[in-house]
Write an enzyme that holds these catalytic residues in place. Structure first.
Site, PDB file in Angstrom:
ATOM      1  CE  LYS A 154      -2.310  -1.699   3.554  1.00  0.00           C
ATOM      2  NZ  LYS A 154      -1.958  -3.130   3.470  1.00  0.00           N
ATOM      3  CB  ILE A 155       3.347   2.591   2.426  1.00  0.00           C
ATOM      4  CG1 ILE A 155       2.301   2.706   3.546  1.00  0.00           C
ATOM      5  CG2 ILE A 155       4.343   3.749   2.494  1.00  0.00           C
ATOM      6  CD1 ILE A 155       2.832   2.485   4.946  1.00  0.00           C
ATOM      7  CB  THR A 233       9.074   5.764   6.365  1.00  0.00           C
ATOM      8  OG1 THR A 233       8.710   5.133   5.137  1.00  0.00           O
ATOM      9  CG2 THR A 233       9.773   7.070   6.090  1.00  0.00           C
ATOM     10  CB  SER A 234       9.432   0.085   6.677  1.00  0.00           C
ATOM     11  OG  SER A 234       8.559  -0.997   6.772  1.00  0.00           O
ATOM     12  NE  ARG A 235       7.848  -2.368  13.250  1.00  0.00           N
ATOM     13  CZ  ARG A 235       7.779  -2.005  14.524  1.00  0.00           C
ATOM     14  NH1 ARG A 235       7.809  -0.736  14.843  1.00  0.00           N
ATOM     15  NH2 ARG A 235       7.699  -2.914  15.456  1.00  0.00           N
ATOM     16  CG  ASP A 259       9.037   8.262  10.785  1.00  0.00           C
ATOM     17  OD1 ASP A 259       9.151   9.340  11.413  1.00  0.00           O
ATOM     18  OD2 ASP A 259       8.016   7.558  10.825  1.00  0.00           O
ATOM     19  CD  GLU A 264      10.327   3.070  16.616  1.00  0.00           C
ATOM     20  OE1 GLU A 264      10.901   3.324  15.550  1.00  0.00           O
ATOM     21  OE2 GLU A 264       9.095   3.119  16.751  1.00  0.00           O
ATOM     22  CG  HIS A 296       7.162   5.343  14.548  1.00  0.00           C
ATOM     23  ND1 HIS A 296       7.556   4.071  14.864  1.00  0.00           N
ATOM     24  CD2 HIS A 296       6.146   5.211  13.664  1.00  0.00           C
ATOM     25  CE1 HIS A 296       6.801   3.202  14.208  1.00  0.00           C
ATOM     26  NE2 HIS A 296       5.939   3.880  13.475  1.00  0.00           N
ATOM     27  CD  GLN A 297       7.351  13.952  12.137  1.00  0.00           C
ATOM     28  OE1 GLN A 297       8.235  14.402  12.840  1.00  0.00           O
ATOM     29  NE2 GLN A 297       6.546  14.721  11.435  1.00  0.00           N
ATOM     30  CB  ALA A 298       5.920   8.218   8.524  1.00  0.00           C
TER      31      ALA A 298
HETATM   32  P1  NAD Z   1       1.687  -3.725   2.942  1.00  0.00           P
HETATM   33  O1  NAD Z   1       1.472  -5.028   3.616  1.00  0.00           O
HETATM   34  O2  NAD Z   1       0.598  -3.136   2.128  1.00  0.00           O
HETATM   35  O3  NAD Z   1       2.988  -3.812   2.006  1.00  0.00           O
HETATM   36  C1  NAD Z   1       4.155  -4.478   2.374  1.00  0.00           C
HETATM   37  C2  NAD Z   1       4.782  -5.044   1.113  1.00  0.00           C
HETATM   38  O4  NAD Z   1       6.006  -5.686   1.486  1.00  0.00           O
HETATM   39  C3  NAD Z   1       3.901  -6.105   0.428  1.00  0.00           C
HETATM   40  O5  NAD Z   1       3.789  -5.824  -0.950  1.00  0.00           O
HETATM   41  C4  NAD Z   1       4.648  -7.391   0.675  1.00  0.00           C
HETATM   42  O6  NAD Z   1       4.480  -8.340  -0.373  1.00  0.00           O
HETATM   43  C5  NAD Z   1       6.077  -6.897   0.741  1.00  0.00           C
HETATM   44  N1  NAD Z   1       6.976  -7.860   1.360  1.00  0.00           N
HETATM   45  C6  NAD Z   1       6.685  -8.797   2.296  1.00  0.00           C
HETATM   46  N2  NAD Z   1       7.787  -9.514   2.573  1.00  0.00           N
HETATM   47  C7  NAD Z   1       8.776  -9.018   1.815  1.00  0.00           C
HETATM   48  C8  NAD Z   1      10.136  -9.359   1.651  1.00  0.00           C
HETATM   49  N3  NAD Z   1      10.689 -10.358   2.322  1.00  0.00           N
HETATM   50  N4  NAD Z   1      10.868  -8.643   0.784  1.00  0.00           N
HETATM   51  C9  NAD Z   1      10.301  -7.636   0.067  1.00  0.00           C
HETATM   52  N5  NAD Z   1       9.018  -7.274   0.166  1.00  0.00           N
HETATM   53  C10 NAD Z   1       8.266  -7.971   1.031  1.00  0.00           C
HETATM   54  O7  NAD Z   1       2.158  -2.748   4.093  1.00  0.00           O
HETATM   55  P2  NAD Z   1       2.097  -1.147   4.056  1.00  0.00           P
HETATM   56  O8  NAD Z   1       0.815  -0.694   4.630  1.00  0.00           O
HETATM   57  O9  NAD Z   1       2.540  -0.668   2.725  1.00  0.00           O
HETATM   58  O10 NAD Z   1       3.218  -0.818   5.139  1.00  0.00           O
HETATM   59  C11 NAD Z   1       4.598  -0.961   4.825  1.00  0.00           C
HETATM   60  C12 NAD Z   1       5.407  -0.762   6.080  1.00  0.00           C
HETATM   61  O11 NAD Z   1       5.286   0.591   6.536  1.00  0.00           O
HETATM   62  C13 NAD Z   1       4.877  -1.566   7.229  1.00  0.00           C
HETATM   63  O12 NAD Z   1       5.487  -2.808   7.217  1.00  0.00           O
HETATM   64  C14 NAD Z   1       5.225  -0.758   8.440  1.00  0.00           C
HETATM   65  O13 NAD Z   1       6.375  -1.307   9.028  1.00  0.00           O
HETATM   66  C15 NAD Z   1       5.502   0.613   7.915  1.00  0.00           C
HETATM   67  N6  NAD Z   1       4.667   1.658   8.530  1.00  0.00           N
HETATM   68  C16 NAD Z   1       5.297   2.699   9.097  1.00  0.00           C
HETATM   69  C17 NAD Z   1       4.566   3.740   9.646  1.00  0.00           C
HETATM   70  C18 NAD Z   1       5.249   4.938  10.240  1.00  0.00           C
HETATM   71  O14 NAD Z   1       4.584   5.771  10.867  1.00  0.00           O
HETATM   72  N7  NAD Z   1       6.543   5.099  10.067  1.00  0.00           N
HETATM   73  C19 NAD Z   1       3.180   3.683   9.627  1.00  0.00           C
HETATM   74  C20 NAD Z   1       2.552   2.590   9.023  1.00  0.00           C
HETATM   75  C21 NAD Z   1       3.309   1.576   8.470  1.00  0.00           C
END
Ligand code: NAD
Length: 341
Positions: A154-155, A233-235, A259, A264, A296-298
């Site tokens: 999604k992101i 901005t993921s983890r 982020d 953290e 972690h404000q994204a």
């Molecule tokens: P999502 O589940 O829609 O997308 C994640 C993508 O990663 C999927 O397409 C999946 O197939 C892929 N994936 C899974 N395993 C993988 C691997 N081993 N190698 C490569 N790709 C792989 O999730 P999203 O909603 O897009 O969120 C993405 C990330 O953003 C989340 O995992 C979360 O950690 C992070 N996030 C951060 C914040 C923030 O405030 N910083 C807020 C929300 C989410």
């Protein structure tokens, strides 16, 4: 239903209370994080509401279950902080907010890129000091550059579309490729090694799973283009922080925007301005002029908080009324250890 909300901030209360008009749950707001020491505060509450740095490990879950808790409502997408196997063992259901505003995170990611590239953090302070020199502010055009996106869910997909708008070429890597990514144009899926070798900007959008833990490490950093811009901005756990610090010192990593940070939970979401930060790696990152850290404000937009509050409370209403909840997460092989925030 009686719901105890851990790690409450002013904004959590504001948005949950507003959304609760449609649900009438009995919400009790607590500031402490949930952990083994604070779990007893949930005594008598069938529902516990958690955020990303609350820790629901086996011991905490056992205390919650013994004290009458039957459901955990995460006000986040990620669930790596909940031991799902242990939750199932004590018959606590876990529900989450799978998507609240992917735009919020994607847009913040772009913000970090612009901030680092055009050194907006330096420019802002300089101009406030009446220093109008441009030395040290040199950036590069995003147009024509290659952006590598790891995780095109999604992101990642929204981020890809925005970067396409800047005129960038897009390389994607995903365990489960998404046809919508290749439909963007100037975009293609490649092997991880090809992405690492060719990306000018590399952005992480995959979840934290056992197989993605320290995906960015000494080996993968060596494969990157010298001077690459790395954005996370993921983890935090996707990055081996020590290896990244080395990469910054050698110049292999030219810019770092994060982020999220692996440790953290000892830092973020609190005002620690009157304390001495004990985390040496974090302090070292802070000392580099080509590193920008946000705490972690994204996700933190009005739209996202409204959506989180609405979904969290309707998940709880589903549970209370005995309806199946589409947002329930269970311990399966794929999500056994860690998920996403
Ligand atoms: P999502 O589940 O829609 O997308 C994640 C993508 O990663 C999927 O397409 C999946 O197939 C892929 N994936 C899974 N395993 C993988 C691997 N081993 N190698 C490569 N790709 C792989 O999730 P999203 O909603 O897009 O969120 C993405 C990330 O953003 C989340 O995992 C979360 O950690 C992070 N996030 C951060 C914040 C923030 O405030 N910083 C807020 C929300 C989410």
């Amino acid at each position: 239903m009686k719901v105890v909300v851990f790690s409450t901030k002013k904004y959590d209360r504001q948005f949950l209370e507003a959304a609760n008009v449609d649900h009438n749950h009995e919400l009790v707001f607590l500031e402490p994080q949930l952990n083994e020491l604070t779990a007893s505060l949930a005594e008598g509450f069938p529902a516990v509401c958690l955020f990303v740095n609350d820790i629901a490990n086996a011991q905490t879950l056992a205390t919650l279950a013994a004290n009458g808790t039957r459901v955990i409502a995460l006000r986040s997408a990620g669930f790596n902080n909940v031991d799902l196997h242990a939750a199932a063992a004590v018959e606590i259901k876990v529900v989450r907010v799978p998507a609240y505003s992917p735009y919020a995170v994607a847009e913040h990611t772009v913000g970090l890129i612009l901030m680092l590239n055009r050194k907006l953090y330096r420019a802002y302070n300089r101009v406030r000091d009446d220093n109008f020199s441009l030395d040290g502010l040199l950036g590069f055009n995003l147009h024509g550059r290659t952006v590598g996106i790891i995780g095109t869910g999604k992101i990642g997909l929204i981020f890809a579309r925005i970067m396409h708008g800047f005129g960038c070429s897009l390389l994607g890597y995903d365990a489960y490729p998404n046809p919508e990514f290749e439909a963007i144009g100037a975009s293609r899926y490649v092997e991880l090694s090809e992405l690492l070798e060719n990306a000018d900007i590399l952005s992480l959008h995959c979840p934290l799973l056992p197989e993605t833990h320290h995906l960015i490490n000494a080996n993968t950093i060596n494969q990157m283009k010298p001077g690459v811009m790395l954005i996370n901005t993921s983890r935090g756990g996707l990055i081996d922080t020590k290896a990244v610090i080395k990469g910054i010192k050698t110049g292999q990593i030219g810019y770092l925007g994060i982020d999220v940070y692996e440790q953290e939970d000892n830092l973020f979401f609190e005002d620690l301005s009157d304390t001495v930060i004990q985390d040496d790696a974090f302090q070292q990152l802070q000392s580099f002029s080509n590193v920008v850290i946000t705490a972690h404000q994204a996700f933190f937009t009005r739209d996202a908080l409204e959506s989180i509050a609405r979904t969290t409370l309707s998940n709880l209403t589903d549970f209370e009324q005995g309806h199946p909840c589409a947002n329930e997460i269970k311990a399966t092989k794929k999500v056994a250890v860690m998920g996403s925030v």
